[in-house]
Design a protein around this motif. Structure first.
Motif, PDB file in Angstrom:
ATOM      1  N   GLY A 128      37.277  38.799  49.512  1.00 21.63           N
ATOM      2  CA  GLY A 128      36.903  40.042  48.713  1.00 21.63           C
ATOM      3  C   GLY A 128      38.342  40.312  48.395  1.00 21.63           C
ATOM      4  O   GLY A 128      38.154  41.565  47.075  1.00 21.63           O
ATOM      5  N   GLY A 129      39.284  40.238  48.898  1.00 28.13           N
ATOM      6  CA  GLY A 129      40.458  40.861  48.700  1.00 28.13           C
ATOM      7  C   GLY A 129      41.087  40.361  47.649  1.00 28.13           C
ATOM      8  O   GLY A 129      42.230  41.096  46.725  1.00 28.13           O
ATOM      9  N   GLY A 130      40.819  38.714  47.401  1.00 29.41           N
ATOM     10  CA  GLY A 130      41.417  38.037  45.651  1.00 29.41           C
ATOM     11  C   GLY A 130      40.498  37.744  44.525  1.00 29.41           C
ATOM     12  O   GLY A 130      40.814  38.275  44.189  1.00 29.41           O
ATOM     13  N   ILE A 131      39.969  37.018  44.957  1.00 31.62           N
ATOM     14  CA  ILE A 131      38.757  36.648  44.210  1.00 31.62           C
ATOM     15  C   ILE A 131      37.924  38.145  43.559  1.00 31.62           C
ATOM     16  O   ILE A 131      37.989  38.362  42.594  1.00 31.62           O
ATOM     17  N   SER A 132      37.401  38.768  44.519  1.00 33.99           N
ATOM     18  CA  SER A 132      36.639  40.761  44.157  1.00 33.99           C
ATOM     19  C   SER A 132      37.616  40.920  42.949  1.00 33.99           C
ATOM     20  O   SER A 132      37.301  41.520  41.721  1.00 33.99           O
ATOM     21  N   ALA A 133      38.907  41.521  43.942  1.00 33.50           N
ATOM     22  CA  ALA A 133      39.742  42.025  43.563  1.00 33.50           C
ATOM     23  C   ALA A 133      40.116  41.307  42.469  1.00 33.50           C
ATOM     24  O   ALA A 133      39.886  42.749  40.529  1.00 33.50           O
ATOM     25  N   VAL A 134      40.732  40.226  42.018  1.00 34.71           N
ATOM     26  CA  VAL A 134      41.366  39.427  40.503  1.00 34.71           C
ATOM     27  C   VAL A 134      39.703  39.536  39.546  1.00 34.71           C
ATOM     28  O   VAL A 134      40.491  40.360  38.427  1.00 34.71           O
ATOM     29  N   THR A 135      38.629  39.695  39.777  1.00 38.53           N
ATOM     30  CA  THR A 135      37.632  39.843  38.806  1.00 38.53           C
ATOM     31  C   THR A 135      37.479  41.168  38.085  1.00 38.53           C
ATOM     32  O   THR A 135      36.889  40.928  37.027  1.00 38.53           O
ATOM     33  N   ALA A 136      37.534  42.362  39.210  1.00 36.32           N
ATOM     34  CA  ALA A 136      37.343  43.605  39.258  1.00 36.32           C
ATOM     35  C   ALA A 136      38.257  44.277  37.718  1.00 36.32           C
ATOM     36  O   ALA A 136      38.524  44.362  36.783  1.00 36.32           O
ATOM     37  N   ALA A 160      32.310  56.871  33.280  1.00 37.15           N
ATOM     38  CA  ALA A 160      32.122  55.968  33.268  1.00 37.15           C
ATOM     39  C   ALA A 160      32.748  54.611  33.760  1.00 37.15           C
ATOM     40  O   ALA A 160      32.179  53.560  34.355  1.00 37.15           O
ATOM     41  N   SER A 161      33.838  54.740  33.857  1.00 35.26           N
ATOM     42  CA  SER A 161      34.301  54.105  34.599  1.00 35.26           C
ATOM     43  C   SER A 161      34.530  52.953  35.640  1.00 35.26           C
ATOM     44  O   SER A 161      33.658  52.818  35.702  1.00 35.26           O
ATOM     45  N   ALA A 162      33.958  54.907  36.614  1.00 38.75           N
ATOM     46  CA  ALA A 162      33.958  54.938  37.548  1.00 38.75           C
ATOM     47  C   ALA A 162      32.836  55.274  38.481  1.00 38.75           C
ATOM     48  O   ALA A 162      32.129  54.066  39.520  1.00 38.75           O
ATOM     49  N   VAL A 163      31.704  55.356  37.751  1.00 36.24           N
ATOM     50  CA  VAL A 163      30.321  55.658  37.641  1.00 36.24           C
ATOM     51  C   VAL A 163      29.652  54.769  37.391  1.00 36.24           C
ATOM     52  O   VAL A 163      27.811  54.038  38.298  1.00 36.24           O
ATOM     53  N   ILE A 164      30.140  53.340  36.226  1.00 36.27           N
ATOM     54  CA  ILE A 164      29.030  52.370  35.877  1.00 36.27           C
ATOM     55  C   ILE A 164      29.778  51.026  36.021  1.00 36.27           C
ATOM     56  O   ILE A 164      29.036  50.307  36.723  1.00 36.27           O
ATOM     57  N   GLN A 165      30.440  51.495  35.556  1.00 32.93           N
ATOM     58  CA  GLN A 165      31.446  50.359  35.407  1.00 32.93           C
ATOM     59  C   GLN A 165      32.178  49.592  36.797  1.00 32.93           C
ATOM     60  O   GLN A 165      31.939  47.961  37.194  1.00 32.93           O
ATOM     61  N   ALA A 166      32.749  50.088  37.016  1.00 37.34           N
ATOM     62  CA  ALA A 166      33.362  49.874  38.660  1.00 37.34           C
ATOM     63  C   ALA A 166      31.893  49.414  39.759  1.00 37.34           C
ATOM     64  O   ALA A 166      31.741  48.409  40.717  1.00 37.34           O
ATOM     65  N   PRO A 167      30.897  49.927  40.100  1.00 44.43           N
ATOM     66  CA  PRO A 167      30.034  49.845  40.425  1.00 44.43           C
ATOM     67  C   PRO A 167      29.626  48.028  40.095  1.00 44.43           C
ATOM     68  O   PRO A 167      29.434  47.839  41.717  1.00 44.43           O
ATOM     69  N   ILE A 168      28.983  48.240  38.996  1.00 40.81           N
ATOM     70  CA  ILE A 168      28.458  46.271  38.682  1.00 40.81           C
ATOM     71  C   ILE A 168      29.108  45.376  38.808  1.00 40.81           C
ATOM     72  O   ILE A 168      28.776  44.355  40.241  1.00 40.81           O
ATOM     73  N   VAL A 169      30.286  45.934  38.059  1.00 40.91           N
ATOM     74  CA  VAL A 169      31.449  44.739  38.276  1.00 40.91           C
ATOM     75  C   VAL A 169      31.878  44.500  40.141  1.00 40.91           C
ATOM     76  O   VAL A 169      32.266  43.160  39.907  1.00 40.91           O
ATOM     77  N   GLU A 170      31.759  45.549  40.451  1.00 37.48           N
ATOM     78  CA  GLU A 170      32.459  45.209  42.019  1.00 37.48           C
ATOM     79  C   GLU A 170      31.542  44.645  42.726  1.00 37.48           C
ATOM     80  O   GLU A 170      31.827  43.962  43.509  1.00 37.48           O
ATOM     81  N   GLU A 171      30.074  44.997  43.217  1.00 36.07           N
ATOM     82  CA  GLU A 171      29.259  45.176  43.867  1.00 36.07           C
ATOM     83  C   GLU A 171      28.791  43.048  42.893  1.00 36.07           C
ATOM     84  O   GLU A 171      28.901  42.723  44.503  1.00 36.07           O
ATOM     85  N   ILE A 172      29.006  42.828  42.159  1.00 29.37           N
ATOM     86  CA  ILE A 172      28.137  41.613  41.959  1.00 29.37           C
ATOM     87  C   ILE A 172      29.250  40.831  42.645  1.00 29.37           C
ATOM     88  O   ILE A 172      29.319  39.881  42.578  1.00 29.37           O
ATOM     89  N   ALA A 173      31.238  41.701  42.279  1.00 32.34           N
ATOM     90  CA  ALA A 173      31.602  40.266  42.777  1.00 32.34           C
ATOM     91  C   ALA A 173      31.868  39.873  44.116  1.00 32.34           C
ATOM     92  O   ALA A 173      32.036  38.819  44.660  1.00 32.34           O
ATOM     93  N   LYS A 174      31.393  41.077  44.860  1.00 32.23           N
ATOM     94  CA  LYS A 174      31.803  41.368  46.335  1.00 32.23           C
ATOM     95  C   LYS A 174      30.772  40.060  47.212  1.00 32.23           C
ATOM     96  O   LYS A 174      30.206  39.551  47.298  1.00 32.23           O
TER      97      LYS A 174
END
Length: 428
Positions: A128-136, A160-174
């Motif tokens: 979470g702290g490393g790979i997910s953060a690096v992915t985002a 768009a960054s906060a409501v679309i990009q961040a939720p999709i990328v971060e939740e997939i990574a986590k």
């Protein structure tokens, strides 16, 4: 016991030819569980000391995974240092430890009944702290480079960054981290509560890295007032925000584990869990654009986020109690087959019984104290193996694990009482 034992019935202990009494447990009148020796039982087995299987391959893979995830977290620190500076990074890190401690203490409480392997939890946090953060970070950097290279043809927006990009990328990574853990420690991934534990640990790691960035930026950009409001929002009002999002994916994969799904089958559950995770994340981020003023944000928090958090708590409590019921029910089935006494089932399958047993163990030698902990832990693992067998998920490997755990439990009991099993040498 043969691996071919039908899954519908617990294995029957072999009659013992020994005339020696076998160690059992009884509930004393004081309410404390004390060790006694019962009369000889015709259904109590004689076991040689069980040999735990070699886990060299798993240890190597686990070590490699932890190292790689740790390097990713180190890379996040290096990246943050480049634009925050060492001082702001350190200050943000210290502040980020406060919400992190709150979340990890909650995870520890959830994980008390059937503790997950410590290396798996460490890997989950580092993911979470490393790979997910690096992915985002890498994805965001790629978007910015693409926009810059478009010579004005493309335009980005904070919304768009906060409501679309961040939720999709971060939740997939986590969420993908939970899927990796599901595959890596499948034998310990028994149900929804395990999914919650790993998802919450991954989310805690991601929020830790993200909080360092937000707190560090507040120090460098806005001074004390900005830092105070940022810490109030992220450290006090919403330390469990990322946890609430990601446990949706964890619960889905936990249901996959309960149903005995393979890694391929679990991928469908993973996608299903991502939908509410992304939606909740998007709603949370989008509220800051729709609402204006501290009063509106506070009202949104009370009306929307607090109820969601309460629902998450109720779900966790429900599955935690379900684990306790499963343990009690399955150990009772072994009791009917002669492996445990009724008092032992009460000791191993109830919170009150465990507290009494551990309190007794705390007054004994270190070896007997550890043996008591192993007795409880191995019994819990056995109950969940039994539950998978009853659900029709029996495999030769699972039957073999059941036999091994039964052997370990007999050995644990003898070590708690300081009475070696017939035919075995005392523990070194």
């Amino acid at each position: 016991m043969s691996p071919d034992q039908p899954s519908g019935q617990p294995p029957q202990p072999e009659p013992t030819p020994s005339s020696q009494t076998q160690p059992r447990w009884s509930s004393a009148t004081s309410g404390q569980y004390l060790p006694v020796l019962a009369s000889p039982s015709p259904v109590q087995p004689v076991w040689s000391r069980p040999v735990r299987p070699s886990r060299t391959g798993a240890i190597v893979l686990g070590t490699v995974g932890i190292v790689l995830a740790g390097l990713a977290l180190f890379a996040v620190f290096v990246y943050l240092t480049t634009f925050l500076g060492a001082g702001a990074l350190l200050f943000g890190l210290l502040l980020a430890l406060v919400p992190l401690a709150v979340v990890l203490l909650a995870v520890r409480w959830i994980d008390r009944w059937d503790p997950e392997p410590r290396p798996a939890l460490i890997f989950a946090f580092l993911w979470g702290g490393g790979i997910s953060a690096v992915t985002a970070l890498v994805f965001d950097l790629g978007v910015q480079i693409t926009i810059a290279a478009s010579s004005g043809a493309l335009a980005g927006s904070d919304f768009a960054s906060a409501v679309i990009q961040a939720p999709i990328v971060e939740e997939i990574a986590k969420g993908f981290g939970v899927l990796v853990v599901f595959r890596a420690v499948r034998r310990h991934f028994n149900g929804p509560l395990d999914g919650v534990i790993y998802a919450a640990t991954i989310a805690a790691g991601f929020a830790f890295s993200e909080n360092i960035q937000y707190f560090g930026l507040a120090v460098t950009d806005g001074g004390g007032h900005n830092l105070g409001s940022t810490f109030l929002l992220r450290g006090v009002f919403s330390p469990f925000a990322h946890v609430t999002f990601t446990i949706c994916t964890g619960l889905a994969l936990g249901m996959a584990a309960r149903r005995g799904a393979s890694t391929g089958g679990a991928f469908g559950f993973f996608l299903l869990g991502l939908v509410p995770a992304i939606a909740l994340h998007a709603v949370w981020n989008g509220a800051t654009f729709v609402l204006t003023g501290n009063a509106s944000i506070l009202m949104y928090y009370v009306v929307v986020q607090v109820p969601l958090f309460i629902i998450a708590i109720l779900v966790v409590v429900f599955f935690r109690r379900q684990e306790a019921r499963i343990t009690l029910r399955r150990l009772h089935e072994y009791s009917q087959a002669g492996w445990f006494t009724a008092d032992e089932v009460s000791m191993l399958g109830t919170g009150a019984g465990r507290r009494q047993a551990l309190a007794w163990g705390a007054r004994q030698t270190r070896a007997r104290k550890l043996a008591m902990r192993h007795f409880i832990a191995d019994a819990t693992r056995l109950a969940f193996v039994r539950d998978r067998l009853v659900r029709g998920q029996g495999t030769p490997a699972l039957h073999a694990r059941e036999a091994r755990l039964l052997g370990l439990l007999m050995n644990d009991r003898s070590e708690v009482l300081g009475q070696p099993l017939p035919g075995t040498a005392p523990a070194a």
